[in-house]
Design an enzyme around this catalytic site. Structure first.
Site, PDB file in Angstrom:
ATOM      1  N   HIS A 102       6.446  14.624  48.676  1.00 15.04           N
ATOM      2  CA  HIS A 102       5.207  15.237  47.887  1.00 15.04           C
ATOM      3  C   HIS A 102       5.655  15.857  46.442  1.00 15.04           C
ATOM      4  CE1 HIS A 102       2.985  15.444  51.810  1.00 15.04           C
ATOM      5  NE2 HIS A 102       2.537  14.149  50.971  1.00 15.04           N
TER       6      HIS A 102
ATOM      7  N   LYS B 174      -8.607  13.327  60.407  1.00 14.39           N
ATOM      8  CA  LYS B 174      -7.230  13.308  60.797  1.00 14.39           C
ATOM      9  C   LYS B 174      -6.830  14.414  61.719  1.00 14.39           C
ATOM     10  CE  LYS B 174      -4.835  10.877  57.080  1.00 14.39           C
ATOM     11  NZ  LYS B 174      -3.510  11.010  56.212  1.00 14.39           N
TER      12      LYS B 174
ATOM     13  N   ARG C 294       6.304   5.142  50.699  1.00 10.68           N
ATOM     14  CA  ARG C 294       7.631   5.320  51.213  1.00 10.68           C
ATOM     15  C   ARG C 294       8.202   3.971  51.500  1.00 10.68           C
ATOM     16  NH1 ARG C 294       4.678   9.077  53.615  1.00 10.68           N
ATOM     17  NH2 ARG C 294       4.528   7.700  55.276  1.00 10.68           N
TER      18      ARG C 294
ATOM     19  N   SER D 299       4.601  13.661  56.343  1.00 13.00           N
ATOM     20  CA  SER D 299       3.859  14.814  56.900  1.00 13.00           C
ATOM     21  C   SER D 299       3.890  14.502  58.686  1.00 13.00           C
ATOM     22  CB  SER D 299       2.497  15.060  56.442  1.00 13.00           C
ATOM     23  OG  SER D 299       2.611  15.562  55.114  1.00 13.00           O
TER      24      SER D 299
END
Length: 159
Positions: A18, A42, A91, A129
């Site tokens: 990030h 989430k 990614r 994450s």
């Protein structure tokens, strides 16, 4: 014209990937708003307050960056901040389809909104994450995946 970009995410927690993207955005835009989604769907490991605090620690010396939490449609948040550019990270190819759908959905809600996709540098491409959270849960080493200040914060706030 003042160009404002919004980099939205849950940032649970913020990673070196990030930060890599934020640093590059600072060189392109007049202002970057790191927009931290409340996103209870989430079930984040860290509270919104903690995530905001960690990002602010990681960005301590970065010019032209603001950090804000939000709990509304991203397209509406962008309008409220007078921004027509969203930043998203990619990614791997597997991220692309999901991010493309999000980009189209946001543009359908706010036709002036464009999404720019950034890839993290190669050394950060594997970091997510969710990987960091998994390592935290299993008491593993995360210092190479998150900014130093974030690593220290996590060490003092998780047992």
């Amino acid at each position: 014209m003042h160009k404002i970009a919004i980099y939205p995410g849950t940032f649970d927690p913020v990673t070196n990937g990030h930060l890599d993207i934020i640093k590059r955005c600072v060189g392109i835009f007049d202002k970057v708003i790191v927009a931290v989604a409340k996103n209870q769907t989430k079930h984040p490991m860290f509270s919104l307050t903690q995530r905001l605090e960690m990002i602010r620690l990681a960005l301590d010396s970065m010019p032209n960056v603001e950090v804000e939490g939000f709990d509304c449609l991203l397209a509406e948040f962008a309008k409220s901040k007078k921004s027509n550019v969203l930043i998203r990270g990619l990614r791997a190819v597997s991220d692309f389809e999901y991010e493309l759908q999000l980009g189209y959905a946001n543009t359908s809600l706010n036709p002036d909104l464009d999404t720019m996709y950034f890839m993290p540098s190669l050394q950060n491409a594997f970091i997510s994450s969710s990987v960091v959270r998994s390592i935290i849960i299993h008491k593993g080493q995360i210092s190479h995946m998150v900014p130093q200040a974030v690593c220290e914060y996590i060490q003092t706030h998780t047992k």
